[in-house]
Scaffold this motif. Structure first.
Motif, PDB file in Angstrom:
ATOM      1  N   GLY A 117      -0.062  10.763   7.463  1.00  0.00           N
ATOM      2  CA  GLY A 117      -0.747  10.975   6.192  1.00  0.00           C
ATOM      3  C   GLY A 117      -2.153  10.408   6.109  1.00  0.00           C
ATOM      4  O   GLY A 117      -2.745  10.407   5.030  1.00  0.00           O
ATOM      5  N   SER A 118      -2.707   9.938   7.219  1.00  0.00           N
ATOM      6  CA  SER A 118      -4.046   9.361   7.167  1.00  0.00           C
ATOM      7  C   SER A 118      -5.111  10.449   7.104  1.00  0.00           C
ATOM      8  O   SER A 118      -4.812  11.642   7.206  1.00  0.00           O
ATOM      9  CB  SER A 118      -4.287   8.475   8.391  1.00  0.00           C
ATOM     10  N   LEU A 119      -6.358  10.043   6.959  1.00  0.00           N
ATOM     11  CA  LEU A 119      -7.470  10.997   6.911  1.00  0.00           C
ATOM     12  C   LEU A 119      -7.602  11.777   8.206  1.00  0.00           C
ATOM     13  O   LEU A 119      -8.084  12.914   8.215  1.00  0.00           O
ATOM     14  CB  LEU A 119      -8.774  10.251   6.621  1.00  0.00           C
ATOM     15  N   THR A 120      -7.146  11.180   9.311  1.00  0.00           N
ATOM     16  CA  THR A 120      -7.260  11.835  10.614  1.00  0.00           C
ATOM     17  C   THR A 120      -5.988  12.570  11.021  1.00  0.00           C
ATOM     18  O   THR A 120      -5.928  13.159  12.103  1.00  0.00           O
ATOM     19  CB  THR A 120      -7.599  10.795  11.697  1.00  0.00           C
ATOM     20  N   GLY A 121      -4.964  12.511  10.164  1.00  0.00           N
ATOM     21  CA  GLY A 121      -3.706  13.164  10.506  1.00  0.00           C
ATOM     22  C   GLY A 121      -2.746  12.277  11.256  1.00  0.00           C
ATOM     23  O   GLY A 121      -1.648  12.708  11.612  1.00  0.00           O
ATOM     24  N   GLY A 122      -3.119  11.033  11.505  1.00  0.00           N
ATOM     25  CA  GLY A 122      -2.255  10.083  12.187  1.00  0.00           C
ATOM     26  C   GLY A 122      -1.560   9.161  11.192  1.00  0.00           C
ATOM     27  O   GLY A 122      -1.544   9.426   9.994  1.00  0.00           O
ATOM     28  N   LEU A 126     -10.219   4.417   6.259  1.00  0.00           N
ATOM     29  CA  LEU A 126      -8.867   3.870   6.314  1.00  0.00           C
ATOM     30  C   LEU A 126      -7.974   4.455   5.227  1.00  0.00           C
ATOM     31  O   LEU A 126      -8.449   4.878   4.168  1.00  0.00           O
ATOM     32  CB  LEU A 126      -8.914   2.347   6.177  1.00  0.00           C
ATOM     33  N   THR A 127      -6.661   4.457   5.511  1.00  0.00           N
ATOM     34  CA  THR A 127      -5.668   5.012   4.588  1.00  0.00           C
ATOM     35  C   THR A 127      -4.585   3.979   4.311  1.00  0.00           C
ATOM     36  O   THR A 127      -4.075   3.355   5.241  1.00  0.00           O
ATOM     37  CB  THR A 127      -5.015   6.277   5.173  1.00  0.00           C
ATOM     38  N   VAL A 128      -4.259   3.816   3.042  1.00  0.00           N
ATOM     39  CA  VAL A 128      -3.216   2.873   2.630  1.00  0.00           C
ATOM     40  C   VAL A 128      -2.217   3.609   1.748  1.00  0.00           C
ATOM     41  O   VAL A 128      -2.601   4.393   0.874  1.00  0.00           O
ATOM     42  CB  VAL A 128      -3.826   1.677   1.859  1.00  0.00           C
ATOM     43  N   ALA A 129      -0.939   3.354   1.987  1.00  0.00           N
ATOM     44  CA  ALA A 129       0.123   3.913   1.154  1.00  0.00           C
ATOM     45  C   ALA A 129       0.607   2.840   0.190  1.00  0.00           C
ATOM     46  O   ALA A 129       0.956   1.736   0.624  1.00  0.00           O
ATOM     47  CB  ALA A 129       1.279   4.410   2.013  1.00  0.00           C
ATOM     48  N   VAL A 130       0.625   3.156  -1.094  1.00  0.00           N
ATOM     49  CA  VAL A 130       1.101   2.236  -2.124  1.00  0.00           C
ATOM     50  C   VAL A 130       2.396   2.812  -2.681  1.00  0.00           C
ATOM     51  O   VAL A 130       2.392   3.884  -3.290  1.00  0.00           O
ATOM     52  CB  VAL A 130       0.058   2.046  -3.244  1.00  0.00           C
ATOM     53  N   VAL A 131       3.487   2.086  -2.466  1.00  0.00           N
ATOM     54  CA  VAL A 131       4.798   2.549  -2.932  1.00  0.00           C
ATOM     55  C   VAL A 131       5.168   1.757  -4.174  1.00  0.00           C
ATOM     56  O   VAL A 131       5.375   0.547  -4.123  1.00  0.00           O
ATOM     57  CB  VAL A 131       5.868   2.359  -1.845  1.00  0.00           C
ATOM     58  N   GLY A 132       5.222   2.456  -5.309  1.00  0.00           N
ATOM     59  CA  GLY A 132       5.483   1.797  -6.580  1.00  0.00           C
ATOM     60  C   GLY A 132       4.181   1.577  -7.326  1.00  0.00           C
ATOM     61  O   GLY A 132       3.384   0.724  -6.950  1.00  0.00           O
ATOM     62  N   ASN A 191      10.292  -0.071  10.192  1.00  0.00           N
ATOM     63  CA  ASN A 191      10.886  -0.529  11.443  1.00  0.00           C
ATOM     64  C   ASN A 191      10.993   0.614  12.445  1.00  0.00           C
ATOM     65  O   ASN A 191      10.707   0.456  13.635  1.00  0.00           O
ATOM     66  CB  ASN A 191      12.275  -1.113  11.189  1.00  0.00           C
ATOM     67  N   GLU A 192      11.414   1.776  11.979  1.00  0.00           N
ATOM     68  CA  GLU A 192      11.570   2.922  12.884  1.00  0.00           C
ATOM     69  C   GLU A 192      10.228   3.406  13.411  1.00  0.00           C
ATOM     70  O   GLU A 192      10.125   3.812  14.575  1.00  0.00           O
ATOM     71  CB  GLU A 192      12.296   4.048  12.147  1.00  0.00           C
ATOM     72  N   LEU A 193       9.191   3.342  12.570  1.00  0.00           N
ATOM     73  CA  LEU A 193       7.875   3.830  12.969  1.00  0.00           C
ATOM     74  C   LEU A 193       7.001   2.745  13.596  1.00  0.00           C
ATOM     75  O   LEU A 193       5.921   3.049  14.091  1.00  0.00           O
ATOM     76  CB  LEU A 193       7.152   4.415  11.755  1.00  0.00           C
ATOM     77  N   GLY A 194       7.453   1.481  13.554  1.00  0.00           N
ATOM     78  CA  GLY A 194       6.611   0.392  14.038  1.00  0.00           C
ATOM     79  C   GLY A 194       5.398   0.188  13.149  1.00  0.00           C
ATOM     80  O   GLY A 194       4.327  -0.213  13.632  1.00  0.00           O
ATOM     81  N   GLN A 195       5.544   0.416  11.862  1.00  0.00           N
ATOM     82  CA  GLN A 195       4.447   0.373  10.905  1.00  0.00           C
ATOM     83  C   GLN A 195       4.345  -1.004  10.233  1.00  0.00           C
ATOM     84  O   GLN A 195       5.317  -1.517   9.694  1.00  0.00           O
ATOM     85  CB  GLN A 195       4.650   1.446   9.836  1.00  0.00           C
ATOM     86  N   VAL A 243      -0.708   6.046   8.703  1.00  0.00           N
ATOM     87  CA  VAL A 243      -1.516   5.292   7.754  1.00  0.00           C
ATOM     88  C   VAL A 243      -1.814   3.916   8.359  1.00  0.00           C
ATOM     89  O   VAL A 243      -1.122   3.446   9.266  1.00  0.00           O
ATOM     90  CB  VAL A 243      -0.800   5.144   6.398  1.00  0.00           C
ATOM     91  N   ASP A 244      -2.850   3.279   7.863  1.00  0.00           N
ATOM     92  CA  ASP A 244      -3.239   1.978   8.409  1.00  0.00           C
ATOM     93  C   ASP A 244      -2.388   0.839   7.870  1.00  0.00           C
ATOM     94  O   ASP A 244      -2.251  -0.202   8.527  1.00  0.00           O
ATOM     95  CB  ASP A 244      -4.721   1.714   8.095  1.00  0.00           C
ATOM     96  N   LEU A 245      -1.802   1.015   6.689  1.00  0.00           N
ATOM     97  CA  LEU A 245      -0.989  -0.045   6.102  1.00  0.00           C
ATOM     98  C   LEU A 245      -0.144   0.536   4.972  1.00  0.00           C
ATOM     99  O   LEU A 245      -0.573   1.455   4.269  1.00  0.00           O
ATOM    100  CB  LEU A 245      -1.883  -1.162   5.561  1.00  0.00           C
ATOM    101  N   VAL A 246       1.054  -0.021   4.802  1.00  0.00           N
ATOM    102  CA  VAL A 246       1.936   0.344   3.695  1.00  0.00           C
ATOM    103  C   VAL A 246       2.084  -0.869   2.799  1.00  0.00           C
ATOM    104  O   VAL A 246       2.356  -1.979   3.277  1.00  0.00           O
ATOM    105  CB  VAL A 246       3.319   0.808   4.200  1.00  0.00           C
ATOM    106  N   LEU A 247       1.918  -0.681   1.490  1.00  0.00           N
ATOM    107  CA  LEU A 247       2.057  -1.759   0.517  1.00  0.00           C
ATOM    108  C   LEU A 247       3.251  -1.466  -0.383  1.00  0.00           C
ATOM    109  O   LEU A 247       3.276  -0.453  -1.080  1.00  0.00           O
ATOM    110  CB  LEU A 247       0.790  -1.903  -0.327  1.00  0.00           C
ATOM    111  N   SER A 248       4.238  -2.333  -0.337  1.00  0.00           N
ATOM    112  CA  SER A 248       5.423  -2.176  -1.178  1.00  0.00           C
ATOM    113  C   SER A 248       5.213  -2.927  -2.483  1.00  0.00           C
ATOM    114  O   SER A 248       5.085  -4.150  -2.497  1.00  0.00           O
ATOM    115  CB  SER A 248       6.661  -2.723  -0.454  1.00  0.00           C
ATOM    116  N   CYS A 249       5.191  -2.178  -3.583  1.00  0.00           N
ATOM    117  CA  CYS A 249       5.035  -2.761  -4.923  1.00  0.00           C
ATOM    118  C   CYS A 249       6.191  -2.339  -5.817  1.00  0.00           C
ATOM    119  O   CYS A 249       6.026  -2.164  -7.029  1.00  0.00           O
ATOM    120  CB  CYS A 249       3.697  -2.341  -5.533  1.00  0.00           C
ATOM    121  N   VAL A 250       7.354  -2.158  -5.224  1.00  0.00           N
ATOM    122  CA  VAL A 250       8.527  -1.704  -5.961  1.00  0.00           C
ATOM    123  C   VAL A 250       9.232  -2.904  -6.593  1.00  0.00           C
ATOM    124  O   VAL A 250       8.953  -4.062  -6.255  1.00  0.00           O
ATOM    125  CB  VAL A 250       9.489  -0.931  -5.046  1.00  0.00           C
ATOM    126  N   ASP A 251      10.179  -2.621  -7.494  1.00  0.00           N
ATOM    127  CA  ASP A 251      10.840  -3.694  -8.221  1.00  0.00           C
ATOM    128  C   ASP A 251      12.347  -3.719  -8.001  1.00  0.00           C
ATOM    129  O   ASP A 251      13.084  -4.292  -8.800  1.00  0.00           O
ATOM    130  CB  ASP A 251      10.549  -3.570  -9.720  1.00  0.00           C
TER     131      ASP A 251
END
Length: 349
Positions: free
Chosen positions: A111-116, A18-24, A139-143, A118-126
């Motif tokens: 950006g996932s391991l398979t090229g598809g 699985l792939t997770v994006a952490v923003v912030g 919203n645009e990507l349905g993510q 990501v499985d989840l995006v985590l917003s940790c911005v301030d």
């Protein structure tokens, strides 16, 4: 792996794919990334554009010798040492700018391991601007994504799970300061910076990762919105539905698609429950069953230290109060009286 052996998770090894994006990668984001790394996540995408400062040493993660490095570079170096099996991809830029937003969306999409995606995006911005950028992209990507935050006074925080079209997006119910058209920068008082506590940030990061694991590994119930008030240890929860008049056109599009999907689903079949009459056997002797204690006795049967229980807590069993002997009770001392004498007394009544 203990979760799998105990039957909580069916397939824990799945986390390695699985792939997770952490923003912030600040107070909450750095702890979140470390927890996911220790849990064995397959890949982490890290987004931030700040540098490590000595003031960040209360972040539970950064070290003094990393001062001056970008937060994503420092994070990737530390996390790679903790778990070299995790793949890291770091991006040191501001996602809200026009030149970077497109690349940010592309990495979420592929950006996932398979090229598809990501499985989840985590917003940790301030800040609000970054949250709106993440909201627009998801919203645009349905993510699906989680939003998180800690208050400026450092004693409260929250996490929120956002599913495009199904739950409210970040623009459906904007914060009051934004709805009133107040510039976010005016909220900062001169000479006063936002407070921060590693404890509060650690609690919020723990809640965020716990619900991330529940969503990714499909166990338990994922919180839609979970708050944390450190002053009174209060954890409010609620469900936020989407706003049909949301100003984000992509949110409206996702809402229409979700409604169409639900309308196309077949209605679940209702099972007919046949009520069977109670069968009574002949009761020739009119025997009936009664409780040994009355409801009044049962209500007062709990011992005194257990009467003030907090909401949601109950005792495993009820202990009956001891019955004291009443003075002057109408009892007859039969010790030393023969059976014939007792029969004679009964006939004389």
């Amino acid at each position: 792996m203990a979760l799998k052996r105990m039957g909580i998770v069916e397939d824990y090894e799945k986390i390695r794919t699985l792939t997770v994006a952490v923003v912030g990668v600040g107070g909450v984001g750095s702890v979140t990334a470390e927890m996911l790394t220790r849990c064995g996540i397959g890949k982490l995408l890290l987004f931030d554009y700040d540098k490590v400062e000595l003031a960040n040493m209360n972040r539970l993660f950064f070290q003094p010798h990393q001062a001056g490095l970008s937060k994503v570079e420092a994070a990737a170096n530390t996390l790679q040492f903790i778990n070299p099996d995790v793949t890291f991809e770091s991006h040191n830029y501001n996602i809200t700018t026009v030149e970077n937003f497109g690349h940010f969306m592309e990495r979420i999409k592929s950006g996932s391991l398979t090229g598809g995606p990501v499985d989840l995006v985590l917003s940790c911005v301030d800040n609000y601007e970054a949250r709106m950028a993440i909201n627009r992209a998801c919203n645009e990507l349905g993510q699906k994504w989680f939003e998180s935050g800690v208050s400026e006074n450092a004693v409260s925080g929250h996490i929120q799970f956002l599913i495009p079209g199904e739950t409210a997006c970040f623009d459906c119910a904007p914060p009051l300061v934004v709805a009133s058209n107040i510039n976010e920068s005016t909220l900062k008082r001169d000479g006063v910076c936002a407070a921060s506590l590693p404890t509060t940030m650690g609690v919020v990061a723990g809640l965020l990762v716990q619900n991330t694991l529940k969503f990714l590994l499909k166990f338990g119930e994922v919180a839609n919105y979970l708050g944390y008030n450190a002053m009174v240890d209060f954890f409010p929860t609620m469900t936020v539905r989407p706003n049909p008049q949301c100003e984000d056109i992509w949110c409206q599009k996702q809402q229409r698609e979700y409604r169409a999907k639900k309308a196309a689903e077949p209605e679940p079949e209702k099972e007919e429950v046949k009520e069977e009459g109670v069968v009574h056997e002949d009761n020739e002797w009119d025997i009936c069953l009664v409780a040994e204690t009355t409801p009044e006795e049962a209500a007062g049967s709990v011992s005194a230290p257990m009467t003030n229980l907090a909401k949601g807590i109950t005792v495993a069993y009820e202990r009956l109060a001891p019955v004291a002997e009443e003075a002057g009770s109408n009892t007859v001392d039969t010790e030393g009286i023969s059976l014939d004498d007792l029969m004679a007394q009964m006939k004389a009544l």
